[in-house]
Structures are given as C-alpha cells and as structure tokens.
Design a protein around this motif. Structure first.
Motif, PDB file in Angstrom:
ATOM      1  N   UNK A  86       8.693 -14.655 -38.157  1.00 21.73           N
ATOM      2  CA  UNK A  86       8.929 -14.183 -36.793  1.00 21.73           C
ATOM      3  C   UNK A  86       9.588 -15.285 -35.957  1.00 21.73           C
ATOM      4  N   UNK A  87       9.105 -16.497 -36.083  1.00 15.22           N
ATOM      5  CA  UNK A  87       9.683 -17.610 -35.324  1.00 15.22           C
ATOM      6  C   UNK A  87      11.127 -17.864 -35.755  1.00 15.22           C
ATOM      7  N   UNK A  88      11.381 -17.806 -37.051  1.00 13.21           N
ATOM      8  CA  UNK A  88      12.736 -18.007 -37.553  1.00 13.21           C
ATOM      9  C   UNK A  88      13.681 -16.910 -37.047  1.00 13.21           C
ATOM     10  N   UNK A  89      13.227 -15.677 -37.096  1.00  9.36           N
ATOM     11  CA  UNK A  89      14.045 -14.572 -36.595  1.00  9.36           C
ATOM     12  C   UNK A  89      14.329 -14.728 -35.109  1.00  9.36           C
ATOM     13  N   UNK A  90      13.323 -15.116 -34.346  1.00  7.32           N
ATOM     14  CA  UNK A  90      13.523 -15.308 -32.906  1.00  7.32           C
ATOM     15  C   UNK A  90      14.545 -16.413 -32.644  1.00  7.32           C
ATOM     16  N   UNK A  91      14.458 -17.474 -33.427  1.00 12.68           N
ATOM     17  CA  UNK A  91      15.386 -18.593 -33.251  1.00 12.68           C
ATOM     18  C   UNK A  91      16.815 -18.187 -33.606  1.00 12.68           C
ATOM     19  N   UNK A  92      16.980 -17.489 -34.719  1.00 12.71           N
ATOM     20  CA  UNK A  92      18.310 -17.133 -35.204  1.00 12.71           C
ATOM     21  C   UNK A  92      18.934 -15.964 -34.444  1.00 12.71           C
TER      22      UNK A  92
END
Length: 102
Positions: free
Chosen positions: A55-61
């Motif tokens: 989830x954090x990676x998706x939010x960042x990207x």
C-alpha cells in the motif's frame, strides 16, 4: 488461510478485510477485532505487513491519485469473490482429505 489457533475472528476473514483496515474504512468495533487478531496471530501479522508495504509503495508511485469510486467497488467485489472461491476450495480439499483418511 488459518494458522490453526482459535481466534474470535477467523484468519481468512481478517486477511480478506486487511485492506479495509489499512485504509481506515471499517468501523471502530471491526477495527478493534482485526487489531486484536493481528496482535495474536503471527502469520496474519506477516501478511498484513506485506500488504502495508505494498500500500505504501502504491501510494508513493501513484503520486496520491485517487481511483474512481466505481473502480474501488469493482475491485472490492472481485477481491471478495476471489476470497470466497479460495475458501470454498480449501473446504473441498479438507473434505476430501477427511474422506480419504476415513
């Protein structure tokens, strides 16, 4: 999925709702039940950690873009359907195993 330990909330139920928990989309009572389970169940906590990182990676990207509500609803429905299908397969496999051992 089940860790084999007794819990108030079943492992598969917790994992099917972990994204609602991560997105703060469940009511306070449900949030507490999920948190209690995650505190007690190491396998689910590990899976939750993977989902949290994803989830954090998706939010960042994705740069903070928000998906349309219709897309979110379709995704939730498909995830729920897939979870039910997996649970059905697990029950069928357990039933066959039990029948074979009888």
């Amino acid at each position: 999925m089940s860790c084999g330990e007794p819990h108030e909330t079943d492992c598969s139920e917790v994992l099917s709702e972990v994204w609602l928990y991560l997105d703060h989309e469940c009511d306070e009572r449900r949030k507490q039940l999920l948190q209690t389970h995650l505190d007690e169940c190491h396998p689910c906590l590990e899976q939750y950690g993977l989902d949290e990182h994803l989830k954090a990676l998706l939010a960042k990207k994705c740069g903070g873009e928000h998906a349309p509500e219709e897309l979110k609803q379709r995704l939730r429905a498909r995830i729920h359907q897939a979870t039910v299908e997996v649970e059905t397969i697990e029950v069928e496999v357990e039933a066959r195993t039990t029948a074979d051992n009888a």
